[in-house]
Design an enzyme around this catalytic site. Sequence first.
Site, PDB file in Angstrom:
ATOM      1  N   THR A   1      68.053  37.820  32.441  1.00  0.00           N
ATOM      2  CA  THR A   1      68.862  38.435  33.495  1.00  0.00           C
ATOM      3  C   THR A   1      69.685  39.606  32.962  1.00  0.00           C
ATOM      4  O   THR A   1      69.970  40.558  33.710  1.00  0.00           O
ATOM      5  CB  THR A   1      69.781  37.401  34.158  1.00  0.00           C
ATOM      6  OG1 THR A   1      70.555  36.729  33.152  1.00  0.00           O
ATOM      7  CG2 THR A   1      68.967  36.366  34.929  1.00  0.00           C
TER       8      THR A   1
ATOM      9  N   ASN B   1      68.519  41.705  30.705  1.00  0.00           N
ATOM     10  CA  ASN B   1      67.540  42.793  30.716  1.00  0.00           C
ATOM     11  C   ASN B   1      67.408  43.382  32.118  1.00  0.00           C
ATOM     12  O   ASN B   1      67.367  44.607  32.297  1.00  0.00           O
ATOM     13  CB  ASN B   1      66.172  42.290  30.254  1.00  0.00           C
ATOM     14  CG  ASN B   1      66.206  41.656  28.877  1.00  0.00           C
ATOM     15  OD1 ASN B   1      67.101  41.905  28.082  1.00  0.00           O
ATOM     16  ND2 ASN B   1      65.213  40.818  28.595  1.00  0.00           N
TER      17      ASN B   1
ATOM     18  N   TYR C   1      67.424  34.736  18.900  1.00  0.00           N
ATOM     19  CA  TYR C   1      65.983  34.508  18.906  1.00  0.00           C
ATOM     20  C   TYR C   1      65.276  35.572  18.080  1.00  0.00           C
ATOM     21  O   TYR C   1      65.737  36.709  17.956  1.00  0.00           O
ATOM     22  CB  TYR C   1      65.418  34.433  20.327  1.00  0.00           C
ATOM     23  CG  TYR C   1      65.258  35.737  21.062  1.00  0.00           C
ATOM     24  CD1 TYR C   1      64.050  36.452  21.033  1.00  0.00           C
ATOM     25  CD2 TYR C   1      66.301  36.255  21.834  1.00  0.00           C
ATOM     26  CE1 TYR C   1      63.894  37.622  21.740  1.00  0.00           C
ATOM     27  CE2 TYR C   1      66.145  37.434  22.546  1.00  0.00           C
ATOM     28  CZ  TYR C   1      64.941  38.112  22.491  1.00  0.00           C
ATOM     29  OH  TYR C   1      64.784  39.283  23.189  1.00  0.00           O
TER      30      TYR C   1
ATOM     31  N   ARG D   1      69.545  28.352  19.965  1.00  0.00           N
ATOM     32  CA  ARG D   1      70.449  28.530  21.103  1.00  0.00           C
ATOM     33  C   ARG D   1      71.122  27.233  21.548  1.00  0.00           C
ATOM     34  O   ARG D   1      71.820  27.217  22.573  1.00  0.00           O
ATOM     35  CB  ARG D   1      69.680  29.136  22.275  1.00  0.00           C
ATOM     36  CG  ARG D   1      68.798  28.136  22.976  1.00  0.00           C
ATOM     37  CD  ARG D   1      67.768  28.659  23.916  1.00  0.00           C
ATOM     38  NE  ARG D   1      68.115  29.738  24.790  1.00  0.00           N
ATOM     39  CZ  ARG D   1      67.200  30.402  25.509  1.00  0.00           C
ATOM     40  NH1 ARG D   1      65.925  30.056  25.433  1.00  0.00           N
ATOM     41  NH2 ARG D   1      67.558  31.392  26.294  1.00  0.00           N
TER      42      ARG D   1
ATOM     43  N   ASN E   1      60.972  31.834  36.290  1.00  0.00           N
ATOM     44  CA  ASN E   1      60.855  32.089  34.852  1.00  0.00           C
ATOM     45  C   ASN E   1      60.819  30.775  34.070  1.00  0.00           C
ATOM     46  O   ASN E   1      61.634  30.533  33.177  1.00  0.00           O
ATOM     47  CB  ASN E   1      62.007  32.979  34.373  1.00  0.00           C
ATOM     48  CG  ASN E   1      61.614  33.849  33.188  1.00  0.00           C
ATOM     49  OD1 ASN E   1      60.516  33.726  32.636  1.00  0.00           O
ATOM     50  ND2 ASN E   1      62.515  34.724  32.783  1.00  0.00           N
ATOM     51  N   TYR E   2      59.856  29.955  34.396  1.00  0.00           N
ATOM     52  CA  TYR E   2      59.781  28.588  33.856  1.00  0.00           C
ATOM     53  C   TYR E   2      59.432  28.600  32.372  1.00  0.00           C
ATOM     54  O   TYR E   2      58.425  29.173  31.961  1.00  0.00           O
ATOM     55  CB  TYR E   2      58.734  27.787  34.635  1.00  0.00           C
ATOM     56  CG  TYR E   2      58.512  26.387  34.101  1.00  0.00           C
ATOM     57  CD1 TYR E   2      59.564  25.494  33.988  1.00  0.00           C
ATOM     58  CD2 TYR E   2      57.234  25.956  33.729  1.00  0.00           C
ATOM     59  CE1 TYR E   2      59.364  24.203  33.515  1.00  0.00           C
ATOM     60  CE2 TYR E   2      57.021  24.685  33.260  1.00  0.00           C
ATOM     61  CZ  TYR E   2      58.085  23.808  33.148  1.00  0.00           C
ATOM     62  OH  TYR E   2      57.880  22.543  32.669  1.00  0.00           O
ATOM     63  N   ARG E   3      60.280  27.945  31.573  1.00  0.00           N
ATOM     64  CA  ARG E   3      60.067  27.791  30.138  1.00  0.00           C
ATOM     65  C   ARG E   3      60.140  26.303  29.811  1.00  0.00           C
ATOM     66  O   ARG E   3      61.234  25.731  29.750  1.00  0.00           O
ATOM     67  CB  ARG E   3      61.121  28.569  29.344  1.00  0.00           C
ATOM     68  CG  ARG E   3      61.075  30.077  29.568  1.00  0.00           C
ATOM     69  CD  ARG E   3      59.802  30.696  28.999  1.00  0.00           C
ATOM     70  NE  ARG E   3      59.776  32.155  29.132  1.00  0.00           N
ATOM     71  CZ  ARG E   3      59.219  32.796  30.138  1.00  0.00           C
ATOM     72  NH1 ARG E   3      58.657  32.115  31.141  1.00  0.00           N
ATOM     73  NH2 ARG E   3      59.206  34.109  30.179  1.00  0.00           N
TER      74      ARG E   3
ATOM     75  N   ALA F   1      58.862  42.628  30.434  1.00  0.00           N
ATOM     76  CA  ALA F   1      58.113  43.285  31.503  1.00  0.00           C
ATOM     77  C   ALA F   1      58.561  42.778  32.874  1.00  0.00           C
ATOM     78  O   ALA F   1      58.877  43.565  33.771  1.00  0.00           O
ATOM     79  CB  ALA F   1      56.618  43.060  31.311  1.00  0.00           C
TER      80      ALA F   1
ATOM     81  N   ASP G   1      61.291  41.109  33.558  1.00  0.00           N
ATOM     82  CA  ASP G   1      62.732  41.327  33.745  1.00  0.00           C
ATOM     83  C   ASP G   1      63.007  42.734  34.268  1.00  0.00           C
ATOM     84  O   ASP G   1      63.820  42.919  35.175  1.00  0.00           O
ATOM     85  CB  ASP G   1      63.481  41.130  32.417  1.00  0.00           C
ATOM     86  CG  ASP G   1      63.181  39.799  31.750  1.00  0.00           C
ATOM     87  OD1 ASP G   1      62.836  38.847  32.472  1.00  0.00           O
ATOM     88  OD2 ASP G   1      63.285  39.729  30.517  1.00  0.00           O
TER      89      ASP G   1
END
Length: 309
Positions: free
Chosen positions: A30, A32, A86, A102, A165-167, A256, A258
């Site tokens: 967010t 970005n 990261y 994190r 934006n599933y991680r 991309a 973002d």
Amino acid sequence: MQKVVLFGECMLELRQAKDGVMKQSFAGDTFNSAVYMKRIFAQQDIAFMTAVGQDTISQQMVDACTAEALNNQHIFAESERNPGIYLVQTDDQGERSFLYWRDSSAAKQVMQYVDQQAIDELCKADLFFFSGISLAILESQDRDAFWSMIAQLKEAGVKIGFDPNYRPRLWNSPDEAKAEFAKAYAASDIMLPGVDDFKQLYNIETLEDILAFCEPFTINEMVLKNGPESVYCQIDGQLTHVAITPVSNVVDTTSAGDSFNGVYLGARLAGRDVTSSVELAAASAAIVIQHPGAIAPSNAFDNIHLAVK
């Protein structure tokens, strides 16, 4: 002046250059989006909302926001924690992989600093945008406070935007993500998912199945990103397909989606129609993926600025 608040985490990005030197910058999905929205639509009041620590890196992060002309009024700098970190690595095709540190990020505590006065200020915004990552990193005991805040924003007439934006690695289980995402879908006025989000979490990937899945929710505007080739937009039930010209010189695909999100939302707030908003967002994303790292040089967008003018 239109005001947008983007909620989430900014991290210290480490990237190894070809000369072996480790490059340092700041990035987060967010964050970005906020940067690219402000770069293209400088007249809009773009605020990034997060929590940072009181260390040197945290101050550098706030300075980075200031350098991008972001509104910092919703950055809480009271935590005793430090920013997340990261490391990004890219292959010969520009596809990236990440290593994260994190778990003790200050941004995980952001809701602990949000009082009623802060919410009253947020209620003055035109749009509040967050992502699945924004949700996932929150301390689990703080999510009720987040949804209570969203309810107040909606009651005040603030539009809610969401990118799943599933991680998977950020969630305890797929069921936990599904439960939180269902709340986000129900709250969203604008949603910007990728086909891959639905494929990973729900095992659906056709346009028909995705539209059927979303139908029970009152999402007025959905922009479905289908990789580098096309975008489908459903606005108040009307479906539009916008073809995208793929980029041949892909250096790094980081950010991309973002950049697409930020420029699309900025374009819509500026009064552009759906097709031209998608085209402008796709053109911006095409520039981003031809540069290393999440944040491309600002002068790379000179042609985009001319198009906006």
